[in-house]
Each structure stands twice: as C-alpha cells, then as structure tokens.
Write a protein that holds these residues in place. Structure first.
Motif, PDB file in Angstrom:
ATOM      1  N   TYR A 168     -11.312  10.306   9.448  1.00 28.92           N
ATOM      2  CA  TYR A 168     -12.296  11.109   8.732  1.00 28.92           C
ATOM      3  C   TYR A 168     -13.212  11.789   9.750  1.00 28.92           C
ATOM      4  CZ  TYR A 168     -10.973   8.996   4.283  1.00 28.92           C
ATOM      5  OH  TYR A 168     -10.278   8.611   3.154  1.00 28.92           O
ATOM      6  N   LYS A 169     -13.991  12.736   9.293  1.00 27.93           N
ATOM      7  CA  LYS A 169     -14.921  13.449  10.168  1.00 27.93           C
ATOM      8  C   LYS A 169     -16.309  12.817  10.093  1.00 27.93           C
ATOM      9  CE  LYS A 169     -11.995  16.601  11.591  1.00 27.93           C
ATOM     10  NZ  LYS A 169     -11.575  16.677  13.010  1.00 27.93           N
ATOM     11  N   GLY A 170     -16.381  11.534  10.474  1.00 33.60           N
ATOM     12  CA  GLY A 170     -17.674  10.868  10.496  1.00 33.60           C
ATOM     13  C   GLY A 170     -17.798   9.754   9.475  1.00 33.60           C
ATOM     14  N   GLY A 171     -18.907   9.001   9.594  1.00 32.77           N
ATOM     15  CA  GLY A 171     -19.122   7.836   8.751  1.00 32.77           C
ATOM     16  C   GLY A 171     -19.392   8.160   7.295  1.00 32.77           C
ATOM     17  N   GLY A 172     -20.078   9.278   7.030  1.00 35.10           N
ATOM     18  CA  GLY A 172     -20.378   9.660   5.649  1.00 35.10           C
ATOM     19  C   GLY A 172     -19.132   9.871   4.810  1.00 35.10           C
ATOM     20  N   PRO A 173     -18.239  10.766   5.234  1.00 36.11           N
ATOM     21  CA  PRO A 173     -16.994  10.982   4.482  1.00 36.11           C
ATOM     22  C   PRO A 173     -16.134   9.724   4.367  1.00 36.11           C
ATOM     23  CG  PRO A 173     -17.366  12.776   6.028  1.00 36.11           C
ATOM     24  CD  PRO A 173     -18.388  11.726   6.341  1.00 36.11           C
ATOM     25  N   LEU A 174     -16.098   8.931   5.453  1.00 35.85           N
ATOM     26  CA  LEU A 174     -15.320   7.689   5.420  1.00 35.85           C
ATOM     27  C   LEU A 174     -15.828   6.758   4.337  1.00 35.85           C
ATOM     28  CD1 LEU A 174     -13.387   5.493   6.490  1.00 35.85           C
ATOM     29  CD2 LEU A 174     -15.150   4.911   8.184  1.00 35.85           C
ATOM     30  N   MET A 175     -17.132   6.528   4.312  1.00 33.42           N
ATOM     31  CA  MET A 175     -17.692   5.591   3.348  1.00 33.42           C
ATOM     32  C   MET A 175     -17.582   6.097   1.911  1.00 33.42           C
ATOM     33  SD  MET A 175     -18.645   2.697   4.595  1.00 33.42           S
ATOM     34  CE  MET A 175     -17.205   2.724   5.683  1.00 33.42           C
ATOM     35  N   THR A 184     -21.638   0.607   7.306  1.00 36.12           N
ATOM     36  CA  THR A 184     -20.952  -0.196   6.297  1.00 36.12           C
ATOM     37  C   THR A 184     -21.871  -1.092   5.478  1.00 36.12           C
ATOM     38  OG1 THR A 184     -19.053  -0.265   7.821  1.00 36.12           O
ATOM     39  CG2 THR A 184     -18.994  -1.746   5.935  1.00 36.12           C
ATOM     40  N   LYS A 185     -22.849  -1.700   6.123  1.00 33.11           N
ATOM     41  CA  LYS A 185     -23.649  -2.732   5.453  1.00 33.11           C
ATOM     42  C   LYS A 185     -24.381  -2.251   4.191  1.00 33.11           C
ATOM     43  CE  LYS A 185     -26.695  -6.642   6.356  1.00 33.11           C
ATOM     44  NZ  LYS A 185     -27.704  -6.396   5.322  1.00 33.11           N
ATOM     45  N   PRO A 186     -24.925  -1.023   4.161  1.00 30.79           N
ATOM     46  CA  PRO A 186     -25.587  -0.596   2.921  1.00 30.79           C
ATOM     47  C   PRO A 186     -24.684  -0.679   1.698  1.00 30.79           C
ATOM     48  CG  PRO A 186     -26.146   0.889   4.709  1.00 30.79           C
ATOM     49  CD  PRO A 186     -25.076  -0.011   5.233  1.00 30.79           C
ATOM     50  N   HIS A 187     -23.393  -0.422   1.891  1.00 33.85           N
ATOM     51  CA  HIS A 187     -22.444  -0.450   0.775  1.00 33.85           C
ATOM     52  C   HIS A 187     -22.011  -1.878   0.458  1.00 33.85           C
ATOM     53  CE1 HIS A 187     -22.429   3.860   1.168  1.00 33.85           C
ATOM     54  NE2 HIS A 187     -22.121   3.739   2.452  1.00 33.85           N
ATOM     55  N   ILE A 188     -22.080  -2.750   1.461  1.00 39.03           N
ATOM     56  CA  ILE A 188     -21.844  -4.178   1.201  1.00 39.03           C
ATOM     57  C   ILE A 188     -23.017  -4.741   0.406  1.00 39.03           C
ATOM     58  CG2 ILE A 188     -21.614  -6.448   2.293  1.00 39.03           C
ATOM     59  CD1 ILE A 188     -20.261  -5.021   4.670  1.00 39.03           C
ATOM     60  N   ASP A 189     -24.232  -4.377   0.820  1.00 37.18           N
ATOM     61  CA  ASP A 189     -25.444  -4.863   0.135  1.00 37.18           C
ATOM     62  C   ASP A 189     -25.511  -4.379  -1.309  1.00 37.18           C
ATOM     63  OD1 ASP A 189     -26.186  -6.117   2.468  1.00 37.18           O
ATOM     64  OD2 ASP A 189     -27.612  -4.569   3.081  1.00 37.18           O
ATOM     65  N   SER A 190     -24.960  -3.195  -1.563  1.00 35.32           N
ATOM     66  CA  SER A 190     -24.992  -2.651  -2.921  1.00 35.32           C
ATOM     67  C   SER A 190     -23.913  -3.265  -3.814  1.00 35.32           C
ATOM     68  CB  SER A 190     -24.809  -1.132  -2.883  1.00 35.32           C
ATOM     69  OG  SER A 190     -23.466  -0.797  -2.532  1.00 35.32           O
ATOM     70  N   GLY A 191     -23.030  -4.045  -3.215  1.00 32.62           N
ATOM     71  CA  GLY A 191     -21.979  -4.696  -3.984  1.00 32.62           C
ATOM     72  C   GLY A 191     -20.745  -3.854  -4.203  1.00 32.62           C
ATOM     73  N   ARG A 192     -20.665  -2.704  -3.515  1.00 29.36           N
ATOM     74  CA  ARG A 192     -19.509  -1.820  -3.723  1.00 29.36           C
ATOM     75  C   ARG A 192     -18.395  -2.032  -2.706  1.00 29.36           C
ATOM     76  NH1 ARG A 192     -22.426   3.919  -4.008  1.00 29.36           N
ATOM     77  NH2 ARG A 192     -23.524   2.977  -2.247  1.00 29.36           N
ATOM     78  N   MET A 193     -18.714  -2.697  -1.600  1.00 31.27           N
ATOM     79  CA  MET A 193     -17.712  -2.965  -0.570  1.00 31.27           C
ATOM     80  C   MET A 193     -17.661  -4.456  -0.272  1.00 31.27           C
ATOM     81  SD  MET A 193     -16.272  -0.073   0.490  1.00 31.27           S
ATOM     82  CE  MET A 193     -15.716  -0.342   2.168  1.00 31.27           C
ATOM     83  N   ARG A 194     -16.462  -4.945   0.076  1.00 27.28           N
ATOM     84  CA  ARG A 194     -16.276  -6.349   0.435  1.00 27.28           C
ATOM     85  C   ARG A 194     -15.923  -6.442   1.928  1.00 27.28           C
ATOM     86  NH1 ARG A 194     -11.952  -7.480  -2.421  1.00 27.28           N
ATOM     87  NH2 ARG A 194     -13.139  -8.180  -4.246  1.00 27.28           N
TER      88      ARG A 194
END
Length: 326
Positions: free
Chosen positions: A187-194, A212-222
């Motif tokens: 991907y072209k950076g962390g934003g598009p990847l996430m 990555t961690k913000p999306h783990i904290d939100s419960g959307r990523m494991r």
C-alpha cells in the motif's frame, strides 16, 4: 634553546593557536548563528514527523535557539536525507529518519549519497515492534492459525506500507525461516493499509504500533504477534514471533537523528548530549511512549553499530528474496 630556535618555536605555537581559533569560535558560537532545522524525511502526519516535532520544542528550549521541522518526503526517505547531506555541514541541518534508512542502500542501486560514509548517526531515538494483525472477524484467531494456513499452501496474503518496507522484509524473512510462501500486498502508506485491513479487504497487516494500535484499541483489529525480541509494553498479552517457534526472530521499527559526516566533532558531541537530555525529559518520554516507541538514546557509536547491523541484516533478506524497489 638558541634565540633563533626559540623564536621559530614561538612562531609555530602562535600559528597553531591562530588556526584553531576559527574552529573554537565556531563550536562556541553554535547554535547562535541561525535556527536549527530537523528534516523529517517523510510527509506530515506519520511517525517520523511526530518524532521530529516531539523532540524539536524541548531541544529548542535547551539550546536557546529555534528548532524548525521541515518535511522532505519521497523515495522512502532518500530525498530528505540527501538534502541534509547536501546542506552545509555546520550543525544547523539534521535528518530524522525511519527504519527505511537501513533498507534503502540494498534496494536502490543509485543512491545520491553513501549511507555509511556521508552520514553520521547522532542518536538512536528508539525502537518499536511491528504488529502482525488481522480483522476482528477474520478466520485467523492466533499466529499459529496463520502459519498452519501457509503450511497447508493456502493463499495467505498480507499488506504493508509499501514494497521494500520493513514489514515486507520481515514477512519475507519469516517465510524463509518457516519454509512457506505468501502474497505481499503493498500500500502507499499506513493510512490506506489500515483502511483496508480494518475493512477486511486484506487478511493480514503488518505495521508499527503507531499505525496499528488505535484500531486494536477500538476493537476492530486483532493482534496476532509482534516482531520485537520481547513483548511490547503497550501490548503485553501479544506474543512475539520468537515465542511462536522462531527463536531469535526480530524486526524492530526504529527512528534516529543523523548529521552530515563532515559536521565538526564539537557540535556532534554537544548535539548528542542535548538529544539524550531531551529523551530523558518526562514529557518527551510520555509522548514517545504514546507513539509506541521504546526510547534508546546513547552515543553516536552505539547508534552507528545498531544502524549498520540493520543494514547488514536486511541487505541479505533483499538479496535472498530478489526484492526490488517500486
């Protein structure tokens, strides 16, 4: 001593003092001449930009001089780093780099500078694990599930922030160690990847704690595993890849401050001391911790040893896997 010999010796001493005065004056005057520039070698908003801005303010206060952050992104940090190499080596222009600095020499055959000869590491700011993660609704519940699928020759794909990124190389190294194959989705950076990882469009992602961690904290990523040698303080329940049967595996993200190799040694010494003082500032430590960064600090020699080791490790991975830059 004969008068003529004494006179000659005195003349030589005076000449030596005269020659040393400009260098002494330069070191003493620094940094009163002008503002100091920290060149963040990636665009605004990313971790390099954040690190540069976190250290700029306290550094300015300590030195009694303005410290300006200038973003010079492009070519995985090469453009901004080249600008520092080409700037006057007078202690007023420094680079804040990311781990791509340790990979670029092996990916780019025609670098505009020699990473080892033209640059001097001032300090290793810190390191951070990368996190192998998946969408919360994914079939992969553990790291073992991923490896089982790969060994069963199922099509396992993973996304990274780009071709030749540390995440890409870490997964290539793991594949070689495990004797498996998987598909890389750059991907072209962390934003598009996430965005795609959270939506489940790519089964796995590997990126820094910062992205990555913000999306783990939100419960959307494991989170499934981290690439550091020990568990991340921010993710204490997430095992390392080494713990999962690959002892010695380590692939940390890292940040450092560099100077032109021609920078006067007096300024190098002073800047290293000031940067270490910044890194010990409780407010700075809190902000870097919030970015998932474990502070390192230390001497220029320690920074150089770390960075050159990274260059050696990833050069072999690039060669063994025939990885090319975009």
């Amino acid at each position: 001593m004969k008068p003529r010999t004494l006179k000659a010796a005195m003349g030589l001493a005076v000449a030596c003092v005269a020659l040393s005065l400009p260098m002494l004056a330069q070191a003493q005057a620094w940094p009163s001449k002008q503002a100091i520039k920290l060149v963040a070698v990636f665009p605004p908003g990313g971790s390099v930009d954040q690190v540069a801005r976190i250290i700029a303010q306290p550094l300015s206060q300590q030195l009694g001089q303005s410290v300006i952050v200038e973003n010079r992104g492009g070519a995985s940090g090469v453009i901004g780093t080249a600008a520092v190499v080409q700037a006057p080596a007078d202690g007023y222009t420094f680079a804040v780099v990311f781990d791509t600095h340790g990979v670029n020499p092996s990916l780019n055959a025609s670098m505009p500078f020699d990473s080892k000869k033209d640059l001097l590491p001032l300090v290793l700011v810190g390191t951070s694990p990368m996190v192998l993660a998946t969408n919360v609704n994914s079939e992969y519940k553990t790291f073992a599930d991923v490896m089982a699928a790969a060994k069963a020759k199922k099509n396992v794909s993973f996304g990274t922030i780009g071709n030749g990124s540390l995440g890409h190389l870490a997964m290539a190294l793991l594949a070689k160690d495990a004797g498996v194959e998987w598909t890389h989705v750059p991907y072209k950076g962390g934003g598009p990847l996430m965005s795609d990882a959270v939506a489940g469009h790519v089964p796995l992602s590997i990126g820094s704690v910062f992205v990555t961690k913000p999306h783990i904290d939100s419960g959307r990523m494991r989170p499934l595993a981290v690439t550091s040698s020990k568990r991340a303080a921010d993710l204490p329940n997430v095992p390392t890849i080494a713990e999962n049967g690959y002892p010695g595996f380590e692939a940390p993200a890292w940040w450092a401050v560099l100077a032109s190799a021609k920078t006067p040694p007096e300024i190098v010494k002073r800047m290293n001391e000031e940067l270490n003082k910044v890194l010990k500032n409780p407010d700075v430590a809190k902000k870097l911790d919030a970015q998932g960064i474990d502070i390192s600090g230390g001497t220029p020699e320690q920074a150089r040893t770390f960075i050159e080791k990274q260059m050696t490790i990833w050069a072999k991975v690039v060669k063994d896997n025939n990885i090319k830059a975009d």
